[in-house]
Design an enzyme around this catalytic site. Structure first.
Site, mmCIF file in Angstrom:
data_model
loop_
_atom_site.group_PDB
_atom_site.id
_atom_site.type_symbol
_atom_site.label_atom_id
_atom_site.label_comp_id
_atom_site.label_asym_id
_atom_site.label_seq_id
_atom_site.Cartn_x
_atom_site.Cartn_y
_atom_site.Cartn_z
ATOM 1 C CD1 TRP A 186 -0.942 4.767 10.306
ATOM 2 C CD2 TRP A 186 -2.858 3.715 10.774
ATOM 3 N NE1 TRP A 186 -1.674 5.580 11.125
ATOM 4 C CE2 TRP A 186 -2.865 4.961 11.422
ATOM 5 C CE3 TRP A 186 -3.964 2.877 10.918
ATOM 6 C CZ2 TRP A 186 -3.934 5.391 12.205
ATOM 7 C CZ3 TRP A 186 -5.021 3.306 11.694
ATOM 8 C CH2 TRP A 186 -4.997 4.547 12.329
ATOM 9 C CD GLU A 229 0.179 -9.855 3.283
ATOM 10 O OE1 GLU A 229 0.391 -8.955 2.449
ATOM 11 O OE2 GLU A 229 0.335 -9.711 4.500
ATOM 12 C CG HIS A 272 -5.102 -2.612 0.160
ATOM 13 N ND1 HIS A 272 -6.125 -3.514 0.361
ATOM 14 C CD2 HIS A 272 -3.995 -3.178 0.684
ATOM 15 C CE1 HIS A 272 -5.642 -4.574 0.983
ATOM 16 N NE2 HIS A 272 -4.347 -4.401 1.194
ATOM 17 N NE ARG A 276 -1.826 -4.852 -2.130
ATOM 18 C CZ ARG A 276 -0.985 -4.519 -1.158
ATOM 19 N NH1 ARG A 276 -0.367 -3.361 -1.206
ATOM 20 N NH2 ARG A 276 -0.751 -5.331 -0.157
ATOM 21 C CG HIS A 319 -2.199 0.479 0.245
ATOM 22 N ND1 HIS A 319 -2.469 0.569 1.591
ATOM 23 C CD2 HIS A 319 -1.302 -0.544 0.107
ATOM 24 C CE1 HIS A 319 -1.784 -0.362 2.246
ATOM 25 N NE2 HIS A 319 -1.053 -1.032 1.374
ATOM 26 C CD GLU A 348 3.597 5.363 0.473
ATOM 27 O OE1 GLU A 348 3.448 5.059 1.670
ATOM 28 O OE2 GLU A 348 2.647 5.633 -0.285
ATOM 29 N NE ARG A 408 3.740 -1.368 -1.519
ATOM 30 C CZ ARG A 408 3.201 -2.025 -0.500
ATOM 31 N NH1 ARG A 408 3.860 -3.036 0.052
ATOM 32 N NH2 ARG A 408 2.023 -1.695 -0.040
ATOM 33 C CG LEU A 438 6.439 -2.551 7.268
ATOM 34 C CD1 LEU A 438 5.879 -3.583 8.251
ATOM 35 C CD2 LEU A 438 6.645 -1.223 7.983
HETATM 36 C C1 SIN Z 1 -1.970 -5.432 3.802
HETATM 37 O O1 SIN Z 1 -1.834 -5.856 4.949
HETATM 38 O O2 SIN Z 1 -2.823 -5.848 3.018
HETATM 39 C C2 SIN Z 1 -1.074 -4.350 3.334
HETATM 40 C C3 SIN Z 1 0.270 -4.880 3.186
HETATM 41 C C4 SIN Z 1 1.019 -4.071 2.197
HETATM 42 O O3 SIN Z 1 0.510 -3.127 1.637
HETATM 43 O O4 SIN Z 1 2.161 -4.444 1.920
#
Ligand code: SIN
Length: 484
Positions: free
Chosen positions: A30, A97, A211, A261, A316, A340, A351, A357
């Site tokens: 996901w 990001e 998230h 975040r 999240h 995780e 985080r 990943l």
């Molecule tokens: C996202 O694509 O916003 C999630 C990426 C992440 O949680 O590292």
């Protein structure tokens, strides 16, 4: 490549037990935004991770991550699995990001997890020394005096002891503990629950990341799927707009939509409370061109992205978990944890996007290497009784609903000491009820509930013991009671 695959590459026999029956059952599948790499500046990457964590990440663990990032991605994702990351004609198209000071994120549209997971499963399938047991749940670890010998596995109602030289927990997160989560179903905190029951150290459990931009098409319908709208969308320039039609993030943080975040999640929550809704305005760039897979998700859920995507924070990622060292070793001998489920120290209280990943990849490789040459030993497995096999159908379902309600109301985005006390009281009672059932029954749903209630209690307890608002653990001010 997770620990199991690395063990396979080292020549060891590997049994992968998974509750999933489809690749979508794994959290990695996901992952949307991507996987961050160090490029030619690991030090800057490290600083971004430390800043996002409010200075709480473990610098030594972060060093392990940033120093191994490029090689691990090159070796496993590019050379071994041949993942076709998006390019820009001139090499890879590195994305941006929130809270990253550089464009350093490799991605495949907004379906990076899937693009990695599918070739990874094919790789495992091609190795005869890897056996994948689908629809198989681990109920309990087989252990004695600080040593883990394997796990009790349940499949189709039958429970069998499975012994291993090394047991690696890679059970993902805790999405099932909250009403809304970006996780796939089945994330009941099994790894943390089993490890804690076996006596392994766990830490940082209060740091549950929400998230900020999750589309929840129908909040009254628990069964209807919610979906993540990747941070990469804000990285491309999307704006958050409140119910009064105003862009609000610049009032909350100098980095506006690209603030850490936890800051964005709380701001979205506040604005939803104050103005009724928050939408992600994607008209600032060519959304359909950049994120065709998200357009598809919107269409599948009846959301017209041209009107702005309605978003809310949702659970999240668990930043804490089973404590591991730089090789994924837990405090129990022969027990490892990666992904995780593990608490490596990389995330601290919050985080940084697109590091999960990478953390799974780097620690998976290291744990797999370490675990590869451990010899199997056996011992008397625990006796799991099934004297009352007929578990009332509604039992686990109803208790899960109660657990989720408690976590949502008392252990969510904002907490108060009073609420955390209440949560612990309810969860302790719940765990007691579940323990009583487990004494004579071995249904999978019951063990999932057991793991979830242990994990929830660990979260509520850790949150109750931490009186410092930091990162994802945010203590709201308790309204003062007026004196007469
Ligand atoms: C996202 O694509 O916003 C999630 C990426 C992440 O949680 O590292």
């Amino acid at each position: 490549m997770c620990g199991g695959a690395r063990r396979a590459r080292e020549g060891a026999d590997v049994t992968v037990a998974t509750k999933a029956t489809r690749p979508e059952g794994s959290s990695s599948w996901w992952a949307q935004g991507g996987i961050a790499v160090s490029k030619d500046d690991p030090e800057q990457f490290k600083q971004d991770i430390l800043t996002a964590s409010d200075g709480t990440a473990d610098p030594e663990a972060v060093d392990v991550l940033v120093e191994n990032a490029n090689d691990a991605v090159e070796d496993v994702l590019l050379e071994t699995l041949d993942v076709d990351f998006d390019g820009n004609g001139d090499g890879h198209d590195f994305g941006q990001e929130a809270a990253h000071s550089d464009e350093r994120i490799l991605h495949v549209d907004a379906s990076t997890g899937k693009a990695i997971h599918v070739p990874f499963l094919n790789y495992l399938d091609a190795h005869e020394n890897v056996e994948i047991l689908e629809d198989t749940a681990a109920l309990e670890l087989i252990r004695h005096e600080g040593q883990v010998y394997g796990a009790m596995l349940e499949s189709d109602g039958d429970v069998t002891p499975t012994f291993a030289g090394a047991t690696i927990l890679a059970t993902g997160g805790i999405g099932a503990l909250y009403p809304n989560s970006t996780n796939p179903v089945g994330m009941t905190g099994d790894g943390v629950g089993m490890a804690a029951l076996a006596g392994a150290d766990v830490a940082d459990m209060e740091y549950v990341q929400f998230h900020p931009t999750v589309c929840i098409p129908d909040e009254d319908d628990e069964e209807d799927g919610v979906f993540l709208v990747s941070e990469a969308v804000r990285g491309e320039g999307a704006h958050l707009i409140n119910g009064d039609g105003e862009r609000f993030m610049p009032d909350y943080h100098e980095d506006a939509e690209l603030a850490p975040r936890d800051v964005v999640a709380r701001a979205v929550d506040t604005e939803r409370e104050a103005t009724g809704e928050v939408r992600l305005d994607v008209s600032t760039f060519d959304f359909a061109e950049q994120f065709p897979d998200l357009v598809e998700l919107c269409e599948d859920h009846g959301v017209d992205y041209r009107e702005g995507i309605p978003v809310a924070p949702a659970e999240h990622f668990l930043c804490g978990g089973v404590v591991v060292d730089d090789r994924g070793r837990t405090s129990l001998s022969s027990l490892y944890a990666v992904g995780e489920t593990a608490r490596t120290g990389v995330h601290g209280a919050n985080r940084l996007a697109s590091t999960s990943l990478l953390e799974g990849l780097v620690w998976g490789l290291r744990a797999g290497e370490d675990a590869a040459d451990r010899e199997i030993q056996t011992m008397e497995p625990p006796e799991l009784l099934n004297r009352d096999p007929d578990l009332p159908d509604q039992f686990a379902h109803e208790k899960f609903r109660r657990l989720r309600r408690v976590m949502d109301e008392y252990v969510g985005l904002e907490r108060t000491p009073e609420d955390l006390q209440r949560a612990q009281a309810v969860l302790r009672r719940l765990k007691g009820e579940v323990d009583a059932y487990v004494r004579t029954r071995t249904a999978r749903s019951l063990y999932e509930l057991r793991h979830a209630s242990i994990t929830a209690l660990l979260i509520a307890r850790a949150a109750g013991e931490n009186d410092e608002s930091v990162g994802t653990h945010y203590l709201a001010e308790t309204p003062e009671v007026e004196a007469d």
